[in-house]
Motif scaffolding. Structure first.
Motif, mmCIF file in Angstrom:
data_model
loop_
_atom_site.group_PDB
_atom_site.id
_atom_site.type_symbol
_atom_site.label_atom_id
_atom_site.label_comp_id
_atom_site.label_asym_id
_atom_site.label_seq_id
_atom_site.Cartn_x
_atom_site.Cartn_y
_atom_site.Cartn_z
ATOM 1 N N MET A 123 0.865 -1.179 0.000
ATOM 2 C CA MET A 123 0.000 0.000 0.000
ATOM 3 C C MET A 123 0.898 1.224 0.000
ATOM 4 O O MET A 123 1.961 1.219 0.634
ATOM 5 N N ALA A 124 0.477 2.263 -0.707
ATOM 6 C CA ALA A 124 1.217 3.521 -0.717
ATOM 7 C C ALA A 124 0.299 4.627 -0.220
ATOM 8 O O ALA A 124 -0.899 4.631 -0.531
ATOM 9 N N VAL A 125 0.849 5.550 0.561
ATOM 10 C CA VAL A 125 0.053 6.663 1.084
ATOM 11 C C VAL A 125 0.727 7.979 0.742
ATOM 12 O O VAL A 125 1.939 8.043 0.532
ATOM 13 N N ASP A 126 -0.080 9.023 0.688
ATOM 14 C CA ASP A 126 0.462 10.354 0.438
ATOM 15 C C ASP A 126 -0.544 11.390 0.905
ATOM 16 O O ASP A 126 -1.740 11.106 1.038
ATOM 17 N N ALA A 127 -0.042 12.591 1.147
ATOM 18 C CA ALA A 127 -0.894 13.709 1.541
ATOM 19 C C ALA A 127 -0.679 14.860 0.577
ATOM 20 O O ALA A 127 0.384 14.986 -0.036
ATOM 21 N N ALA A 128 -1.694 15.699 0.434
ATOM 22 C CA ALA A 128 -1.597 16.904 -0.385
ATOM 23 C C ALA A 128 -2.013 18.078 0.474
ATOM 24 O O ALA A 128 -2.989 18.006 1.223
ATOM 25 N N VAL A 132 -3.400 3.953 -1.666
ATOM 26 C CA VAL A 132 -3.671 3.307 -2.947
ATOM 27 C C VAL A 132 -2.922 1.985 -3.070
ATOM 28 O O VAL A 132 -2.012 1.686 -2.295
ATOM 29 N N THR A 133 -3.284 1.214 -4.095
ATOM 30 C CA THR A 133 -2.567 -0.002 -4.474
ATOM 31 C C THR A 133 -1.353 0.397 -5.313
ATOM 32 O O THR A 133 -1.227 1.556 -5.728
ATOM 33 N N PRO A 134 -0.455 -0.566 -5.610
ATOM 34 C CA PRO A 134 0.682 -0.248 -6.482
ATOM 35 C C PRO A 134 0.260 0.294 -7.848
ATOM 36 O O PRO A 134 1.004 1.040 -8.485
ATOM 37 N N GLN A 135 -0.951 -0.071 -8.298
ATOM 38 C CA GLN A 135 -1.442 0.390 -9.586
ATOM 39 C C GLN A 135 -2.166 1.736 -9.507
ATOM 40 O O GLN A 135 -2.636 2.266 -10.501
ATOM 41 N N PRO A 183 3.164 -4.347 3.215
ATOM 42 C CA PRO A 183 4.048 -3.226 3.553
ATOM 43 C C PRO A 183 3.375 -1.906 3.182
ATOM 44 O O PRO A 183 2.625 -1.829 2.205
ATOM 45 N N VAL A 184 3.648 -0.867 3.964
ATOM 46 C CA VAL A 184 3.100 0.460 3.688
ATOM 47 C C VAL A 184 4.254 1.383 3.330
ATOM 48 O O VAL A 184 5.197 1.540 4.094
ATOM 49 N N TYR A 185 4.168 1.992 2.153
ATOM 50 C CA TYR A 185 5.188 2.941 1.708
ATOM 51 C C TYR A 185 4.708 4.372 1.915
ATOM 52 O O TYR A 185 3.563 4.715 1.606
ATOM 53 N N SER A 186 5.618 5.215 2.420
ATOM 54 C CA SER A 186 5.390 6.651 2.568
ATOM 55 C C SER A 186 6.664 7.370 2.156
ATOM 56 O O SER A 186 7.758 6.816 2.271
ATOM 57 N N ASP A 187 6.524 8.599 1.669
ATOM 58 C CA ASP A 187 7.731 9.368 1.336
ATOM 59 C C ASP A 187 8.042 10.421 2.400
ATOM 60 O O ASP A 187 8.841 11.320 2.181
ATOM 61 N N SER A 188 7.401 10.299 3.578
ATOM 62 C CA SER A 188 7.620 11.246 4.670
ATOM 63 C C SER A 188 8.338 10.569 5.831
ATOM 64 O O SER A 188 7.750 9.777 6.565
ATOM 65 N N VAL A 189 9.612 10.874 6.009
ATOM 66 C CA VAL A 189 10.382 10.302 7.112
ATOM 67 C C VAL A 189 9.854 10.794 8.448
ATOM 68 O O VAL A 189 9.757 10.042 9.416
#
Length: 206
Positions: free
Chosen positions: A79-84, A97-100, A138-144
């Protein structure tokens, strides 16, 4: 009498705390980049699991560690997450979201928020969503920063708590409470934007 040991697996086929070496070995044997360690006490093991290994890329970013992971690909099935956020602080929302790129959940728009808060809420939302759906991806985020907050169980934001942010802080408190009362059984990983491009959950508003 043999002294009991508990095994923390931060990265492997399965993650969590195991009370036998056989279970730990099954989770890490042959798994590239496996991260695990033994502890003499179960409570210490769970504390270490929540904190994450000190030199793990999930919670630490430095130029040398980034270079070590540039050639790696994202794990399959995640799973991938993000914020705007329109301004920082500004109107904020997040999603998972999913990888797709298929959207699994999406928050409403908060009138005032920050990117880090949105990422923090998104990660916790992903963990709770998986628990409710009996999944362990696994959960991916780009925010350390958000990953550190999750590891520490608290959103260390300096955003003022007022009428405009009251609903947001209510949801932050709810997320912190979830972390206090639930065990994290999946890996929370840093998305390598330089090597892999924008995270699949990106809102595309840059």
């Amino acid at each position: 009498m043999t002294k009991a040991k508990f095994y923390v697996v931060w990265k492997g086929r399965r993650t969590g705390v195991f009370d036998t070496w056989e279970a730990c070995s099954a989770a890490v044997k042959g798994f590239q980049g496996a991260r695990y360690k033994s502890f003499p006490d179960k409570n210490l093991a769970w504390q270490a699991y929540r904190k994450g290994p000190e030199d793990d890329v999930r919670y630490t970013v430095s130029s040398n560690k980034a270079s070590q992971h540039k050639t790696e690909k994202p794990l399959e099935g995640f799973m991938a997450v993000d914020a705007a956020c329109s301004g920082n602080p500004g109107a904020m929302e997040y999603r998972g979201v999913t990888p797709q790129g298929e959207e699994l959940f999406r928050s409403g728009i908060y009138p005032v928020g920050t990117n880090n808060i949105g990422e923090f809420l998104a990660i916790v939302h992903a963990l709770a969503w998986q628990q409710n759906n009996q999944m362990a991806l696994p959960v991916y985020s780009d925010s350390v920063n958000a990953m550190k907050w999750v590891a520490e169980g608290k959103a260390k934001t300096k955003l003022p708590h007022d009428e405009k942010t009251d609903r947001l802080f209510e949801h932050i408190s709810r997320a912190e409470n979830w972390l206090r009362n639930n065990r994290i059984h999946v890996s929370i990983l840093k998305w390598d934007t330089v090597a892999w491009g924008e995270i699949p959950a990106d809102f595309g508003r840059k």
